[in-house]
Write an enzyme that holds these catalytic residues in place. Structure first.
Site, short mmCIF file in Angstrom:
data_model
loop_
_atom_site.label_atom_id
_atom_site.label_comp_id
_atom_site.label_asym_id
_atom_site.label_seq_id
_atom_site.Cartn_x
_atom_site.Cartn_y
_atom_site.Cartn_z
N TYR A 101 38.57 37.14 43.25
CA TYR A 101 38.82 36.20 42.14
C TYR A 101 37.63 35.29 41.84
O TYR A 101 37.65 34.57 40.83
CB TYR A 101 40.03 35.31 42.47
CG TYR A 101 41.32 36.06 42.60
CD1 TYR A 101 41.95 36.61 41.48
CD2 TYR A 101 41.93 36.22 43.84
CE1 TYR A 101 43.14 37.30 41.60
CE2 TYR A 101 43.13 36.91 43.97
CZ TYR A 101 43.73 37.45 42.85
OH TYR A 101 44.90 38.14 42.97
N ASN B 74 49.59 26.83 35.12
CA ASN B 74 50.46 26.70 36.30
C ASN B 74 49.89 25.79 37.37
O ASN B 74 50.65 25.13 38.10
CB ASN B 74 50.76 28.09 36.89
CG ASN B 74 51.70 28.88 36.01
OD1 ASN B 74 52.53 28.30 35.29
ND2 ASN B 74 51.57 30.19 36.02
N PHE C 106 46.52 29.62 46.14
CA PHE C 106 46.72 30.30 44.87
C PHE C 106 47.12 29.26 43.83
O PHE C 106 47.68 28.21 44.14
CB PHE C 106 47.70 31.47 44.94
CG PHE C 106 47.08 32.67 45.61
CD1 PHE C 106 46.24 33.52 44.90
CD2 PHE C 106 47.28 32.92 46.96
CE1 PHE C 106 45.63 34.61 45.52
CE2 PHE C 106 46.67 34.00 47.59
CZ PHE C 106 45.85 34.85 46.86
N HIS D 19 39.68 32.18 35.60
CA HIS D 19 40.63 31.21 36.16
C HIS D 19 39.99 30.35 37.25
O HIS D 19 40.57 29.35 37.67
CB HIS D 19 41.84 31.97 36.74
CG HIS D 19 43.17 31.39 36.38
ND1 HIS D 19 43.35 30.43 35.40
CD2 HIS D 19 44.42 31.63 36.88
CE1 HIS D 19 44.64 30.12 35.32
NE2 HIS D 19 45.30 30.82 36.20
N ASN E 202 49.28 28.64 41.42
CA ASN E 202 50.58 28.01 41.13
C ASN E 202 51.12 27.16 42.27
O ASN E 202 52.22 26.62 42.16
CB ASN E 202 51.60 29.07 40.70
CG ASN E 202 51.82 30.14 41.76
OD1 ASN E 202 51.22 30.07 42.83
ND2 ASN E 202 52.66 31.11 41.45
#
Length: 200
Positions: A15, A114, A66, A20, A68
């Site tokens: 990631y 989120n 993560f 993001h 959220n």
């Protein structure tokens, strides 16, 4: 005055380069500027370091929960060091702003993000600062004829790396942010906004 800067992103090498994770990129820059290493702090559910930035002691945090679950890490560190919500700056990717654009604001909704939603839930208030790094929206950035209308397409978009020209613009926005942050950290929010929102 800002005492905690939280960069939002997802943990893991897969990631690291995705849109993001723009919040992580800015916090990485701050860690380099402060000559500190972000270390895994299990009690704060993330990588954290205390840095001296522009003459002020500031905590840097990258939640490793993560996206959220970002509120878990943010609140753990804020409570431990008695940091108030309006002394927290959350740096995040923003679909509603084009790459190269950055906006600073206090409070407001989550805009479907989120990470912000979870932080607001854990802090039980939306009165924390946000630095919104524009990444663009798939409906504006994808080639003509490419379907990008649904939530699924947005989820795919934020979990992919920006194209080179987008990355260059995002990097420039991060540099602009670094020019304005000394004012915000010192408590001069209006000056910080002026510097950021009139930067070219």
């Amino acid at each position: 005055m800002i005492k905690l800067i939280v960069g939002l992103g997802n943990p893991g090498a897969e990631y690291a380069a995705t849109r993001h994770n723009a919040g992580f990129w800015l916090v990485d820059q701050l860690a380099r500027m402060g000559n500190v290493t972000l270390r895994n702090e299990t009690r704060f559910h993330g990588y954290a370091a205390r840095a001296n930035l522009w003459g002020n002691e500031v905590w840097l945090l990258q939640p490793q929960t993560f996206m959220n679950r970002s509120g878990l890490a943010t609140v753990a560190l804020a409570r431990f060091y008695k940091v108030m919500p309006d002394e927290i700056l959350v740096v995040h990717d923003e679909l509603d702003l084009p790459p190269g654009t950055v906006k600073l604001k206090l409070g407001g909704g989550s805009g479907g993000h989120n990470g912000l939603k979870d932080i607001a839930a854990h802090l039980t208030t939306q009165q924390f600062w946000r630095l919104r790094l524009g990444i663009g929206h798939p409906r504006n950035l994808l080639p003509p004829g490419t379907a990008a209308s649904g939530q699924h397409d947005v989820a795919n978009f934020v979990l992919k790396a920006p194209r080179k020209e987008e990355q260059d613009l995002i990097d420039r926005a991060i540099d602009q942010s670094l020019d304005a942050l000394p004012e915000l950290i010192a408590g001069n929010a209006e000056k910080a906004m002026m510097r950021l929102h009139t930067a070219h």
